[in-house]
Design a protein around this motif. Structure first.
Motif, PDB file in Angstrom:
ATOM      1  N   GLN A   1      -5.684   0.232  -4.675  1.00 37.50           N
ATOM      2  CA  GLN A   1      -5.345   0.926  -3.087  1.00 37.50           C
ATOM      3  C   GLN A   1      -6.821   0.805  -2.240  1.00 37.50           C
TER       4      GLN A   1
ATOM      5  N   GLU B   1      10.786  12.975 -16.676  1.00 38.80           N
ATOM      6  CA  GLU B   1      10.692  13.274 -15.603  1.00 38.80           C
ATOM      7  C   GLU B   1       8.787  13.806 -15.658  1.00 38.80           C
TER       8      GLU B   1
ATOM      9  N   LEU C   1      -7.157  -3.448  -1.720  1.00 36.59           N
ATOM     10  CA  LEU C   1      -5.964  -3.452  -0.367  1.00 36.59           C
ATOM     11  C   LEU C   1      -6.058  -3.162   0.548  1.00 36.59           C
TER      12      LEU C   1
ATOM     13  N   VAL D   1       0.010  22.297 -19.934  1.00 39.05           N
ATOM     14  CA  VAL D   1      -1.401  22.391 -21.357  1.00 39.05           C
ATOM     15  C   VAL D   1      -2.176  24.235 -20.695  1.00 39.05           C
TER      16      VAL D   1
ATOM     17  N   LEU E   1       2.765  10.041  -9.224  1.00 38.34           N
ATOM     18  CA  LEU E   1       1.871  10.840 -10.577  1.00 38.34           C
ATOM     19  C   LEU E   1       0.865  12.319 -10.068  1.00 38.34           C
ATOM     20  N   ALA E   2       1.151  12.134  -9.893  1.00 38.29           N
ATOM     21  CA  ALA E   2      -0.780  13.309  -8.809  1.00 38.29           C
ATOM     22  C   ALA E   2       0.636  14.939  -9.178  1.00 38.29           C
TER      23      ALA E   2
ATOM     24  N   ILE F   1       2.920   1.727  -3.683  1.00 37.12           N
ATOM     25  CA  ILE F   1       0.990   2.405  -4.470  1.00 37.12           C
ATOM     26  C   ILE F   1       0.789   3.828  -3.909  1.00 37.12           C
ATOM     27  N   GLU F   2       0.771   4.189  -2.607  1.00 37.17           N
ATOM     28  CA  GLU F   2       1.088   5.350  -2.196  1.00 37.17           C
ATOM     29  C   GLU F   2       1.885   6.318  -2.710  1.00 37.17           C
TER      30      GLU F   2
ATOM     31  N   MET G   1       0.965  -1.071   0.254  1.00 35.91           N
ATOM     32  CA  MET G   1       0.460  -0.472   0.046  1.00 35.91           C
ATOM     33  C   MET G   1       0.568   1.485  -0.168  1.00 35.91           C
TER      34      MET G   1
ATOM     35  N   ARG H   1      10.652  17.822  -8.527  1.00 39.16           N
ATOM     36  CA  ARG H   1      10.297  16.216  -7.750  1.00 39.16           C
ATOM     37  C   ARG H   1       9.756  16.215  -6.031  1.00 39.16           C
TER      38      ARG H   1
ATOM     39  N   MET I   1      -3.051   6.413 -12.755  1.00 36.78           N
ATOM     40  CA  MET I   1      -3.731   6.285 -11.126  1.00 36.78           C
ATOM     41  C   MET I   1      -4.924   6.360 -11.046  1.00 36.78           C
TER      42      MET I   1
ATOM     43  N   VAL J   1      11.794  20.253 -13.391  1.00 42.10           N
ATOM     44  CA  VAL J   1      10.258  19.622 -13.049  1.00 42.10           C
ATOM     45  C   VAL J   1      11.191  19.417 -11.735  1.00 42.10           C
TER      46      VAL J   1
ATOM     47  N   LYS K   1       3.539   5.623  -5.519  1.00 40.56           N
ATOM     48  CA  LYS K   1       3.225   6.058  -6.858  1.00 40.56           C
ATOM     49  C   LYS K   1       2.593   6.894  -7.334  1.00 40.56           C
ATOM     50  N   MET K   2       1.406   6.871  -6.841  1.00 43.90           N
ATOM     51  CA  MET K   2       0.394   8.048  -6.941  1.00 43.90           C
ATOM     52  C   MET K   2       0.828   9.244  -6.268  1.00 43.90           C
TER      53      MET K   2
ATOM     54  N   MET L   1      -1.166  13.559 -20.218  1.00 43.65           N
ATOM     55  CA  MET L   1      -2.351  13.491 -18.943  1.00 43.65           C
ATOM     56  C   MET L   1      -3.666  12.460 -18.844  1.00 43.65           C
TER      57      MET L   1
ATOM     58  N   ALA M   1       2.166  19.443 -12.947  1.00 46.66           N
ATOM     59  CA  ALA M   1       3.160  19.712 -13.677  1.00 46.66           C
ATOM     60  C   ALA M   1       2.747  20.279 -15.790  1.00 46.66           C
ATOM     61  N   LEU M   2       1.580  19.002 -16.003  1.00 48.29           N
ATOM     62  CA  LEU M   2       1.881  18.481 -17.210  1.00 48.29           C
ATOM     63  C   LEU M   2       0.432  19.923 -17.520  1.00 48.29           C
ATOM     64  N   THR M   3      -0.591  19.329 -16.015  1.00 47.95           N
ATOM     65  CA  THR M   3      -1.689  20.673 -16.252  1.00 47.95           C
ATOM     66  C   THR M   3      -1.255  22.141 -16.459  1.00 47.95           C
TER      67      THR M   3
ATOM     68  N   ILE N   1       3.193  14.891 -11.504  1.00 49.07           N
ATOM     69  CA  ILE N   1       3.448  14.778 -12.520  1.00 49.07           C
ATOM     70  C   ILE N   1       2.296  15.038 -13.688  1.00 49.07           C
ATOM     71  N   GLN N   2       1.629  15.129 -12.612  1.00 45.23           N
ATOM     72  CA  GLN N   2      -0.289  15.399 -13.521  1.00 45.23           C
ATOM     73  C   GLN N   2      -0.678  17.175 -13.475  1.00 45.23           C
TER      74      GLN N   2
ATOM     75  N   LEU O   1      -4.191   2.519  -9.397  1.00 46.29           N
ATOM     76  CA  LEU O   1      -3.919   2.339  -8.608  1.00 46.29           C
ATOM     77  C   LEU O   1      -4.893   2.846  -7.408  1.00 46.29           C
TER      78      LEU O   1
END
Lengths: 144, 144
Positions: B109, B62, B112, A116, A105-106, A98-99, A95, A141, B102, A139, A101-102, B95, A111-113, A108-109, B105
DNA sequence: ATGCACCCTGTACCTCACTACAGAGTCAAG
DNA sequence: CTTGACTCTGTAGTGAGGTACAGGGTGCAT
């Protein structure tokens, strides 16, 4: 009823577990399932509960466990010195995994948002704020 | 100042871009950076702006872009028939990609969490509700 | 008895993004 | 002029989790 007594061929267990025949042999090589007895011909003869084990593997995989971790879980199950708490520990570790990883991703999301958002979608790519940003900005991190 | 005029060795650009020397050669093979001119000795001589390009690649990575996608972004930049909107489209696609990861995951999560919740952490692994669940339950999956 | 689906082993290949040599040559400081 | 750090090419290996043959042998229904 189906699961009792009848020895099965590799094709039968694979189909029942909804995985490929090659994958079953692969799991055997990896030590996730035992080497089954053979016929005189060399054909593998699986006890029916192999299907359960293969399904266990498949489900654990769906929960994001690696094959190595699944091997550990399977070992825990037959080790009388281990307790339910040990299993829970493995679950909690996954868990956390996975947390993390999330969170990546958040980040990164976000930054992408932002990238864009800054782009009006007009003009040549030479003026694109997205490409400019990749050219110039660091970026952010998270700590890893 | 540093970025102008001076031809650099592969070790210098690698260090400036904070990646490995082998990686620079790898990117060249992959077509992400141009083949630079060489000295008589065969040593690569990089124009200083290669560092920018390498940093671009690193930052895009990244943000979760694959090398293939980064290649596309770099191509968009020099293609006069493409516009900023094309870049934004690539960004939006990424995105969506990340959004989908996400959601996966989050689903995992949740499953789990539920498993770990059911486990009191006492008793032998043979009675563990987590292992039992893996043995018996289907894991719900999202549409993919 | 024959055709077809299935099974066997072993090896190679796939993706992705590097990383690690080996064995040779080069550059620059002292 | 030597030494040590650097660079060159080419090939192979990593990890994760399989997938895909090739070139055989087997099981069984017709």
């Amino acid at each position: 009823m189906l699961l009792f007594m009848k020895a099965m061929t590799i094709g039968e267990v694979a189909k029942a577990a909804e995985i490929g025949v090659e994958t079953v042999r692969f799991y055997e090589r990896e030590g996730l399932i035992a080497e089954p007895p053979r016929r005189r011909s060399g054909y593998r003869q699986y006890p029916a509960d192999t299907v359960r084990r293969l399904r266990f593997i498949r489900r654990a995989k769906e929960l994001g466990f690696t094959l190595a971790e699944i091997g550990e879980l399977l070992d825990l199950r037959v080790d009388p010195t281990k307790s339910c708490a040990d299993v829970r520990t493995v679950g909690r570790a996954k868990m956390a995994d996975i947390e993390s990883k999330m969170l990546d991703l958040a980040r990164i999301q976000a930054a992408l948002t932002e990238l864009v958002r800054t782009c009006r979608g007009k003009g040549p790519t030479s003026d694109c704020p997205i490409l400019d940003a990749l050219d110039e900005q660091e970026v952010k991190r998270g700590d890893r």
